[in-house]
Enzyme design. Structure first.
Site, PDB file in Angstrom:
ATOM      1  N   LYS A 163      -1.783  -2.775  -4.529  1.00 42.25           N
ATOM      2  CA  LYS A 163      -0.481  -2.947  -3.908  1.00 42.25           C
ATOM      3  C   LYS A 163       0.410  -3.854  -4.759  1.00 42.25           C
ATOM      4  O   LYS A 163      -0.028  -4.383  -5.776  1.00 42.25           O
ATOM      5  CB  LYS A 163      -0.671  -3.500  -2.487  1.00 42.25           C
ATOM      6  CG  LYS A 163      -1.541  -2.584  -1.613  1.00 42.25           C
ATOM      7  CD  LYS A 163      -0.907  -1.216  -1.368  1.00 42.25           C
ATOM      8  CE  LYS A 163      -1.872  -0.113  -0.993  1.00 42.25           C
ATOM      9  NZ  LYS A 163      -2.523  -0.203   0.276  1.00 42.25           N
TER      10      LYS A 163
HETATM   11  C1  LIG Z   1      -3.422   0.342   1.388  1.00 41.71           C
HETATM   12  C2  LIG Z   1      -2.951   0.767   2.714  1.00 41.71           C
HETATM   13  C3  LIG Z   1      -3.593   0.408   3.908  1.00 41.71           C
HETATM   14  C4  LIG Z   1      -4.936  -0.261   3.931  1.00 41.71           C
HETATM   15  O1  LIG Z   1      -4.995  -1.419   3.247  1.00 41.71           O
HETATM   16  P1  LIG Z   1      -6.401  -2.030   2.747  1.00 41.71           P
HETATM   17  O2  LIG Z   1      -5.997  -3.396   2.352  1.00 41.71           O
HETATM   18  O3  LIG Z   1      -6.854  -1.192   1.600  1.00 41.71           O
HETATM   19  O4  LIG Z   1      -7.325  -2.007   3.892  1.00 41.71           O
HETATM   20  C5  LIG Z   1      -3.041   0.770   5.103  1.00 41.71           C
HETATM   21  N1  LIG Z   1      -1.907   1.478   5.150  1.00 41.71           N
HETATM   22  C6  LIG Z   1      -1.262   1.875   4.042  1.00 41.71           C
HETATM   23  C7  LIG Z   1      -0.009   2.657   4.168  1.00 41.71           C
HETATM   24  C8  LIG Z   1      -1.777   1.546   2.794  1.00 41.71           C
HETATM   25  O5  LIG Z   1      -1.158   1.980   1.696  1.00 41.71           O
END
Ligand SMILES: *Cc1c(COP(=O)(O)O)cnc(C)c1O
Length: 401
Positions: free
Chosen positions: A186
Site C-alpha cells: 500500500k
Molecule cells: C489491501 C486491502 C485490504 C486488506 O488489507 P490487509 O492489510 O492486506 O489485510 C482490504 N481492502 C482493500 C481494498 C485492500 O486493498
C-alpha cells in the site's frame, strides 16, 4: 508502493525507540516504557494526514474492515452491498461479520456506482461497503445521495486509497466508519497493519474496545478494566506501529511524486487514439498509486497484456484474470467453500452468486490495465516505461485493425 521503495533511517529510528524499552505491547507498562507510545503516535499521524477526528490502529487492513463494520453496527443477517472488484478482504469481512454480501455494479471510477447500488437495494439492505479502488475515489456526491435517500449505513474500505480525497474530504471519512491497509503493497506500510478512522466518537470507542477483547482502556490496570462489548484480538504491536508511523510521514511526498508521474503518463498515453483512463471524480484528490488504463475492449486489453509480456514490460496488473481481486475467479465464495458454516450458508445467499449479472463490471474490468506507480522513479525510468507501454498498446491496435 512505499514499503518496497522507501525504508531507511526514519523507520529504523522509530523501531529502535521501541527496542530500547522492550515494551512491544501498546497498552500499559507505563513505568518501563519511557513514554514511548508508537501505536498512539501512529494513530495521531494518520488522523492528521487524513483529517479524521479519531483513528484506531489494528493488526491488518482486513481486521480494520472488520472493526469498521462492527463499529458501524453491521452484523448478523444484514445485507451489505459490496463491489465485485475489490481485494477479497472486503467480502470476507462482511461474511465473518455474519452479514450477507450483495454484489452490485461498478463503473469507470472502478468503484461501486450510485446506479449499481440503487439496483441492488432490497428491504433487507442495511449498508454499503464502498471500496475505493486502485488509489482513486468513488463519485461521492452521487453515492451520498443514494445512501441518504435510502437511509443506509456507509462504511468505506479505503484499503488502497489512503490519502485520496473527493472535494477536499478524505476517503474513509464519508461513511460512519472507514479504514486503510498498511500491508506491504500500500502507499505506506507497517509490515502488516491497518487503521480504522471515524469522526464519530461512539464508533471510535466501539472499535477501540472491539479490537482488544472489549477492554475499555480506562486506567492502567488491564486486569481491572471493564468490557463494554464483546471483542477479539486485532491489536497492532508497537514494532509494526513504529514502522507505520515513519511511513505515514512520507505519504505527502509520495502522493505528490505519484501524481506528477501519473500526469505525465496520462498526457503521453492519452495521445494514442482509443486509450482512455479510469474516471477520476476529483482529479485533485488522486493518491495516484496506480495508472489505470482503459482500452476500447477486452480483446485489445488481452493483446496488450501479451505484448507487455513479450516486450518485458512489468509492474502492471490485469485484474480481469487476477485470482483475488475480481469475482470471476472467486470460486470459493460462489461455491460456499468454507472451513465452518457462515450466515451465507445458514440464511441462504441473497443472490445466486454463481449466476450474477454484472455486465458493466465485466466490460470495465476486461478493458482495465493498472500500472503501479513508483514515487522513486527517475525521469528516464518514467519516460522509458511510458514509451514501452505506448509501443505495446499501439502494436496491439495495429494487430487488431
Ligand atoms: C489491501 C486491502 C485490504 C486488506 O488489507 P490487509 O492489510 O492486506 O489485510 C482490504 N481492502 C482493500 C481494498 C485492500 O486493498
Amino acid at each position: 508502493m512505499a514499503g518496497t521503495e522507501f525504508f531507511g533511517a526514519e523507520e529504523r529510528k522509530e523501531i529502535n525507540d521501541v527496542l530500547e524499552t522492550g515494551i512491544l505491547f501498546r497498552y500499559n507498562h507505563d513505568a518501563q516504557r519511557n513514554n514511548i507510545w508508537k501505536a498512539r503516535e501512529f494513530e495521531s499521524e494518520v488522523a492528521k494526514l487524513v483529517g479524521a477526528k479519531y483513528a484506531h490502529a489494528v493488526s491488518s487492513g482486513s481486521t480494520a474492515v472488520s472493526c469498521a463494520l462492527a463499529a458501524a453496527g453491521i452484523g448478523a443477517g444484514d445485507e451489505v452491498i459490496v463491489p465485485p472488484f475489490t481485494y477479497i478482504a472486503s467480502v470476507e469481512a462482511v461474511i465473518f461479520a455474519g452479514a450477507l454480501p450483495v454484489f452490485a455494479e461498478i463503473d469507470e471510477t472502478l468503484c461501486l456506482s450510485a446506479e449499481g447500488i440503487k439496483k441492488a437495494i432490497t428491504p433487507k439492505t442495511k449498508a454499503v461497503l464502498l471500496v475505493h479502488m486502485c488509489g482513486q475515489m468513488a463519485n461521492m456526491d452521487e453515492i451520498m445521495a443514494v445512501i441518504n435517500e435510502h437511509n443506509l449505513v456507509l462504511v468505506e474500505d479505503a484499503g488502497q486509497a489512503m490519502a485520496a480525497s473527493y472535494k477536499g474530504v478524505s476517503t474513509g471519512l464519508w461513511g460512519t466508519t472507514g479504514c486503510y491497509s498498511f500491508d506491504f503493497f500500500k502507499i505506506a506500510t507497517a509490515g502488516e497493519g491497518g487503521v480504522m478512522v471515524t469522526n464519530n466518537e461512539i464508533a471510535y470507542k466501539l472499535a477501540d474496545n472491539y479490537a482488544d477483547h472489549g477492554h475499555d482502556h480506562i486506567g492502567n490496570n488491564r486486569g481491572m478494566e471493564n468490557h463494554p462489548v464483546v471483542g477479539f484480538n486485532y491489536r497492532i504491536s508497537e514494532l509494526h506501529a513504529a514502522v507505520g508511523l515513519a511511513q505515514t510521514r512520507r505519504v505527502p511526498m509520495i502522493r505528490e511524486a505519484n501524481n506528477k508521474h501519473k500526469r505525465f503518463m496520462m498526457a503521453e498515453l492519452g495521445k494514442i487514439a482509443g486509450v482512455n483512463f479510469a474516471t477520476l471524480p476529483d482529479p485533485n484528490g488522486d493518491s495516484a498509486t496506480f495508472l489505470n488504463i482503459l482500452l476500447p475492449d477486452t480483446n485489445l486489453a488481452a493483446k496488450t497484456v501479451a505484448n507487455f509480456n513479450e516486450n518485458g514490460v512489468s509492474g502492471f496488473n490485469y485484474w480481469f484474470t487476477n485470482m483475488y481481486h475480481f469475482i470471476n475467479q472467486w470460486d470459493h465464495i460462489k461455491e460456499g467453500r468454507v472451513a465452518a458454516k457462515t450466515n451465507v450458508q445458514l440464511l441462504g445467499a441473497p443472490q445466486d452468486y454463481k449466476n450474477l449479472n454484472l455486465p458493466k463490471t465485466q466490460e470495465t474490468i476486461g478493458r482495465l490495465i493498472s500500472f503501479s506507480i513508483k514515487a522513486s522513479w527517475t525521469d528516464s525510468e518514467l519516460t522509458e516505461l511510458t514509451s514501452k507501454i505506448a509501443a505495446s498498446i499501439q502494436s496491439a491496435m495495429q494487430q487488431s485493425a
